[in-house]
Design a protein around this motif. Sequence first.
Motif, PDB file in Angstrom:
ATOM      1  N   LEU A   1       9.450   4.035  10.953  1.00 58.03           N
ATOM      2  CA  LEU A   1      10.398   3.441  10.020  1.00 58.03           C
ATOM      3  C   LEU A   1      11.348   2.490  10.734  1.00 58.03           C
ATOM      4  O   LEU A   1      11.643   1.388  10.238  1.00 58.03           O
ATOM      5  CB  LEU A   1      11.190   4.551   9.312  1.00 58.03           C
ATOM      6  CG  LEU A   1      12.216   4.085   8.266  1.00 58.03           C
ATOM      7  CD1 LEU A   1      11.536   3.270   7.173  1.00 58.03           C
ATOM      8  CD2 LEU A   1      12.941   5.288   7.680  1.00 58.03           C
TER       9      LEU A   1
ATOM     10  N   ASN B   1       0.843  -1.189   0.000  1.00 63.29           N
ATOM     11  CA  ASN B   1       0.000   0.000   0.000  1.00 63.29           C
ATOM     12  C   ASN B   1       0.886   1.250   0.000  1.00 63.29           C
ATOM     13  O   ASN B   1       1.627   1.508   0.956  1.00 63.29           O
ATOM     14  CB  ASN B   1      -0.903  -0.009   1.244  1.00 63.29           C
ATOM     15  CG  ASN B   1      -1.862   1.157   1.280  1.00 63.29           C
ATOM     16  OD1 ASN B   1      -1.676   2.161   0.594  1.00 63.29           O
ATOM     17  ND2 ASN B   1      -2.895   1.023   2.085  1.00 63.29           N
ATOM     18  N   ARG B   2       0.821   2.052  -1.069  1.00 62.30           N
ATOM     19  CA  ARG B   2       1.696   3.216  -1.202  1.00 62.30           C
ATOM     20  C   ARG B   2       1.462   4.259  -0.117  1.00 62.30           C
ATOM     21  O   ARG B   2       2.406   4.860   0.407  1.00 62.30           O
ATOM     22  CB  ARG B   2       1.500   3.844  -2.584  1.00 62.30           C
ATOM     23  CG  ARG B   2       2.026   2.993  -3.725  1.00 62.30           C
ATOM     24  CD  ARG B   2       1.876   3.713  -5.045  1.00 62.30           C
ATOM     25  NE  ARG B   2       2.373   2.897  -6.139  1.00 62.30           N
ATOM     26  CZ  ARG B   2       2.361   3.281  -7.411  1.00 62.30           C
ATOM     27  NH1 ARG B   2       1.881   4.484  -7.729  1.00 62.30           N
ATOM     28  NH2 ARG B   2       2.830   2.489  -8.354  1.00 62.30           N
ATOM     29  N   ARG B   3       0.187   4.476   0.238  1.00 63.33           N
ATOM     30  CA  ARG B   3      -0.123   5.458   1.280  1.00 63.33           C
ATOM     31  C   ARG B   3       0.502   5.047   2.612  1.00 63.33           C
ATOM     32  O   ARG B   3       1.040   5.877   3.350  1.00 63.33           O
ATOM     33  CB  ARG B   3      -1.632   5.616   1.433  1.00 63.33           C
ATOM     34  CG  ARG B   3      -2.312   6.366   0.296  1.00 63.33           C
ATOM     35  CD  ARG B   3      -3.812   6.362   0.478  1.00 63.33           C
ATOM     36  NE  ARG B   3      -4.202   6.867   1.777  1.00 63.33           N
ATOM     37  CZ  ARG B   3      -5.392   6.627   2.337  1.00 63.33           C
ATOM     38  NH1 ARG B   3      -6.288   5.873   1.704  1.00 63.33           N
ATOM     39  NH2 ARG B   3      -5.684   7.126   3.518  1.00 63.33           N
ATOM     40  N   ARG B   4       0.419   3.755   2.903  1.00 65.10           N
ATOM     41  CA  ARG B   4       0.981   3.257   4.151  1.00 65.10           C
ATOM     42  C   ARG B   4       2.507   3.370   4.134  1.00 65.10           C
ATOM     43  O   ARG B   4       3.115   3.783   5.127  1.00 65.10           O
ATOM     44  CB  ARG B   4       0.554   1.806   4.355  1.00 65.10           C
ATOM     45  CG  ARG B   4       0.939   1.235   5.708  1.00 65.10           C
ATOM     46  CD  ARG B   4       0.497  -0.200   5.840  1.00 65.10           C
ATOM     47  NE  ARG B   4       0.825  -0.744   7.139  1.00 65.10           N
ATOM     48  CZ  ARG B   4       0.721  -2.023   7.449  1.00 65.10           C
ATOM     49  NH1 ARG B   4       0.282  -2.875   6.557  1.00 65.10           N
ATOM     50  NH2 ARG B   4       1.037  -2.452   8.658  1.00 65.10           N
ATOM     51  N   LEU B   5       3.123   3.009   3.024  1.00 69.00           N
ATOM     52  CA  LEU B   5       4.576   3.104   2.907  1.00 69.00           C
ATOM     53  C   LEU B   5       5.038   4.549   3.050  1.00 69.00           C
ATOM     54  O   LEU B   5       6.034   4.837   3.733  1.00 69.00           O
ATOM     55  CB  LEU B   5       5.022   2.538   1.557  1.00 69.00           C
ATOM     56  CG  LEU B   5       4.995   1.013   1.417  1.00 69.00           C
ATOM     57  CD1 LEU B   5       5.283   0.614  -0.023  1.00 69.00           C
ATOM     58  CD2 LEU B   5       6.000   0.367   2.358  1.00 69.00           C
ATOM     59  N   THR B   6       4.289   5.472   2.436  1.00 74.60           N
ATOM     60  CA  THR B   6       4.633   6.892   2.523  1.00 74.60           C
ATOM     61  C   THR B   6       4.551   7.381   3.965  1.00 74.60           C
ATOM     62  O   THR B   6       5.424   8.131   4.442  1.00 74.60           O
ATOM     63  CB  THR B   6       3.695   7.729   1.638  1.00 74.60           C
ATOM     64  OG1 THR B   6       3.808   7.284   0.282  1.00 74.60           O
ATOM     65  CG2 THR B   6       4.044   9.201   1.709  1.00 74.60           C
ATOM     66  N   ALA B   7       3.494   6.951   4.681  1.00 74.95           N
ATOM     67  CA  ALA B   7       3.326   7.356   6.084  1.00 74.95           C
ATOM     68  C   ALA B   7       4.453   6.819   6.947  1.00 74.95           C
ATOM     69  O   ALA B   7       4.946   7.506   7.857  1.00 74.95           O
ATOM     70  CB  ALA B   7       1.975   6.871   6.600  1.00 74.95           C
TER      71      ALA B   7
ATOM     72  N   LEU C   1       7.561   6.015   5.917  1.00 72.58           N
ATOM     73  CA  LEU C   1       8.811   6.690   5.554  1.00 72.58           C
ATOM     74  C   LEU C   1       8.889   8.104   6.130  1.00 72.58           C
ATOM     75  O   LEU C   1       9.981   8.615   6.394  1.00 72.58           O
ATOM     76  CB  LEU C   1       8.955   6.742   4.026  1.00 72.58           C
ATOM     77  CG  LEU C   1       9.169   5.381   3.339  1.00 72.58           C
ATOM     78  CD1 LEU C   1       9.108   5.543   1.828  1.00 72.58           C
ATOM     79  CD2 LEU C   1      10.504   4.771   3.762  1.00 72.58           C
ATOM     80  N   ALA C   2       7.719   8.716   6.344  1.00 73.00           N
ATOM     81  CA  ALA C   2       7.685  10.090   6.858  1.00 73.00           C
ATOM     82  C   ALA C   2       7.820  10.150   8.377  1.00 73.00           C
ATOM     83  O   ALA C   2       7.989  11.232   8.949  1.00 73.00           O
ATOM     84  CB  ALA C   2       6.390  10.772   6.426  1.00 73.00           C
ATOM     85  N   ASP C   3       7.745   9.002   9.050  1.00 73.16           N
ATOM     86  CA  ASP C   3       7.797   8.948  10.514  1.00 73.16           C
ATOM     87  C   ASP C   3       9.013   8.114  10.928  1.00 73.16           C
ATOM     88  O   ASP C   3       9.010   6.894  10.784  1.00 73.16           O
ATOM     89  CB  ASP C   3       6.511   8.325  11.058  1.00 73.16           C
ATOM     90  CG  ASP C   3       6.423   8.373  12.566  1.00 73.16           C
ATOM     91  OD1 ASP C   3       7.482   8.385  13.224  1.00 73.16           O
ATOM     92  OD2 ASP C   3       5.290   8.383  13.091  1.00 73.16           O
TER      93      ASP C   3
END
Length: 285
Positions: A52, A38-44, A46-48
């Motif tokens: 991570l 899930n790209r949204r989950r991966l992005t979230a 990576l941003a935290d």
Amino acid sequence: EASRKAADEIVGAAAEQLAHSSYAASHREMLHWNSPFNRRRLTAVLADPDRLVRAVSQASRHYRVARNRRWLERHLTRTLPAAPYVMYALQHTPEAGICSQAPRWVRQEAVIEQLAISAPAGVRVVAKEHPRTFGSRGASFFSPLTDLPNVVTCHPTVSTEALLHGADGVVAVTGSPGFEALILGKRVGVLGRPFYAAYKGVRLLDHPADVYAALADRAWRPDTMVEERREFLAAYVQSLFDFGHGDGPRLYPASGGERWAAALRDVHGFVRVHGLRPADFESGL
């Protein structure tokens, strides 16, 4: 009377409400959100930085889930099975409802196996995976079940409501599909003792195979227990308390504590007025 009216609305629009409820919608979203891809989950993540670090420390688990999901996508059916069949909806584990209240039945593959080997000729067992657990259980769990000729293992995207409608009977431990089946007037056998086990239209099972003797009993007709079901659902509605919803990261609203306290006072007062004891109830809870 207001509770009875609410019960009538629940039964009258059961099929539509069960399919389009926020609970069902959250389950559909859960299947996609929990995917390692899930790209949204991966992005979230990576941003935290903290998330991570946790994700990296659990890399082997994420790999196992991704591998299991690929296997499950190939081997779990997405089509509705033909009748006759008994349905069992797998519960998410670990979860308090089954692990603490019904630890005897935590090994759900054994429940499905026992249903399969005890089923009368021509009757199949339909097992549907839980969307929250999708990927946690893989080939080692499902392969022995798919080897059984009378077992159908369903993908989480298969409609629970459609499966319930087509089932001759539903077996549950403590899961909510048993309650949904009750609302639809289906025959439900429970291995645990969930709150809806108090309903007289539900059969309490000591062993999975007991459901077949119950299904053979022509006197077991919960679909005809219209008034009994109405009274039970009215009591259920009346027992509910609204604790509200928080905003953002807050799970409960600021007034949540006051609402919890009011609910506890009401319940304790009800217990005192009626002199209730655990031994007075068939479930023993």
